[in-house]
Design an enzyme around this catalytic site. Sequence first.
Site, PDB file in Angstrom:
ATOM      1  N   HIS A 146       0.874  -1.171   0.000  1.00 55.18           N
ATOM      2  CA  HIS A 146       0.000   0.000   0.000  1.00 55.18           C
ATOM      3  C   HIS A 146       0.914   1.224   0.000  1.00 55.18           C
ATOM      4  CE1 HIS A 146      -4.330   1.337   0.993  1.00 55.18           C
ATOM      5  NE2 HIS A 146      -3.649   2.451   0.767  1.00 55.18           N
ATOM      6  N   ASN A 188     -11.861  -0.759  -5.230  1.00 58.43           N
ATOM      7  CA  ASN A 188     -12.019   0.427  -4.385  1.00 58.43           C
ATOM      8  C   ASN A 188     -12.845   1.417  -5.185  1.00 58.43           C
ATOM      9  OD1 ASN A 188     -10.340  -0.840  -2.613  1.00 58.43           O
ATOM     10  ND2 ASN A 188      -8.635   0.597  -2.805  1.00 58.43           N
ATOM     11  N   TYR A 245     -14.752   5.101  -5.279  1.00 58.34           N
ATOM     12  CA  TYR A 245     -14.979   6.410  -4.665  1.00 58.34           C
ATOM     13  C   TYR A 245     -15.850   7.328  -5.532  1.00 58.34           C
ATOM     14  CZ  TYR A 245     -11.718   5.134  -1.033  1.00 58.34           C
ATOM     15  OH  TYR A 245     -11.127   4.495   0.028  1.00 58.34           O
ATOM     16  N   GLU A 266     -12.523  -1.012  -0.490  1.00 59.68           N
ATOM     17  CA  GLU A 266     -12.557   0.343   0.082  1.00 59.68           C
ATOM     18  C   GLU A 266     -13.745   1.089  -0.484  1.00 59.68           C
ATOM     19  OE1 GLU A 266      -9.102   2.877  -0.350  1.00 59.68           O
ATOM     20  OE2 GLU A 266      -7.749   1.220   0.137  1.00 59.68           O
TER      21      GLU A 266
HETATM   22  O1  IFM Z   1      -6.632   6.967   1.735  1.00 66.13           O
HETATM   23  C1  IFM Z   1      -6.744   6.393   0.466  1.00 66.13           C
HETATM   24  C2  IFM Z   1      -6.216   4.988   0.470  1.00 66.13           C
HETATM   25  O2  IFM Z   1      -4.897   4.926   0.892  1.00 66.13           O
HETATM   26  C3  IFM Z   1      -6.277   4.393  -0.910  1.00 66.13           C
HETATM   27  N1  IFM Z   1      -7.587   4.533  -1.466  1.00 66.13           N
HETATM   28  C4  IFM Z   1      -8.214   5.838  -1.411  1.00 66.13           C
HETATM   29  C5  IFM Z   1      -8.177   6.365   0.015  1.00 66.13           C
HETATM   30  C6  IFM Z   1      -8.851   7.738   0.085  1.00 66.13           C
HETATM   31  O3  IFM Z   1      -8.190   8.651  -0.723  1.00 66.13           O
END
Ligand code: IFM
Length: 455
Positions: free
Chosen positions: A130, A301, A303, A361
Amino acid sequence: MSAHNDPIHIKREQFPEDFLWGCSTSSYQIEGAANEDGRGPSIWDEFSAQPGRILDGSSGAIACDHYHRWPEDLDLARDLGVKAYRFSVSWPRIFPVGTGEIEERGLEFYDRLVDGIIERGMEPWLTLYHWDLPQALQLQGGWKSRATVDAFNNYADVVSRRLGDRVKHWITHNEPWCSCIMGYYEGVHAPGETSLQSALQACHHVLLSHGQATKIIRTNVPGAQIGITLSLHPIIPASDNAADLAAKVRHDGMRNRWFLDPLYGRGYPQDTVSLMGELCPQVFDNDMEDIAMPTDFLGVNYYFPEVVKDAPGTYPFNVEIVETPNVERTAFGWQVAPEKMTELLLRIQADYAPANIYLTENGSTYDDVFNAAGEIIDEQRKRYLARHLVAALDSVKAGVNLNGYFVWSLLDNFEWAQGYLRRFGLTYIDYQTQRRILKESGKWFARFLKSEHQR
Ligand code: IFM
């Protein structure tokens, strides 16, 4: 869920009984203790020390002090009711200079952490990378160099031999787009370089190391479930005109297909390869077979979507990202569009048919304020969460092989180039005192998880 139902009333029992609930963290963002127990410097220590790189001038040197406070943090995760705790291992804690001598104290830390997760009734989900590459490797080219693939494989071998008796869920890399494109082309993440050619070579090496490490972990860990996590984005054309539709395809090539296609055995997407021309990475015999090594799941992930338009003259693909007015956004400026998450998952299912998908995520940043009673009633984050759970449920109902959801994040933490200015946690961190305060969103998630069936 029908439109007249408020998402906030979603119930855990609407999901399949074995749907996995988790929360995510990462080493550099929470651990701190940057100079303790023999840990070597990472590219993020180096990058954060450069003036102007981090918005508030901070670093992850102390962060949430999780290195010392992990029992309390794992208690918080357990009390939420999650059954999976996703964390990452800090490579420079295990190999202070990336290769060579192993730092036993680093391995001992993760021994304690993994035992602590299991003792609290949770499954450890371990991410190997990461973003905290040992700085010593960066000095030799970092992910631009093929030698970093070998170093990563060795690191994966050591960690999986040590923890594989207890850790059954392995994620090789988190978000290669961010570690490579933001790090080696956009220059906004460590190591802060600005060459597209370097970034594409870095992507290739990251993907290659994923495939090769998958094989190593598979050998070392009987019964391992192995995957990679990608940050994927629905791409929306700014209009229906042909030029914007073509821009959408070009952008999707780099943002999504550049990673998904090779991982699922199709090689790099030809349209994007043609656009990249001589910037394309050097690929050796068998690389593409290695990258396409079968995995057990895809981590997604999610967002925000991106709206794009045709923009002749814009490097490198004549594409511009448009900030659509009048749409709902988080404090980061990211568009809130849960229904697009469902569309994205349906598309992944249809185009690539991963064995399993986990949302590894999903989360949001808003400005947290205390009320007179000393609480944080973060209604926006709570609602964001509920709406994305509805979108996850809609995906399951529509036939997506979605088997779990991890909130980003258990704790507020070091948000990379934004420093501590952005808070994604279900738990507020007072960085002066290191006090942890569960926000209303965290309390709501715990209530949601406690309803009815337990996994
Ligand atoms: O904080 C980050 C994470 O490390 C990786 N994915 C997105 C998150 C929010 O920006």
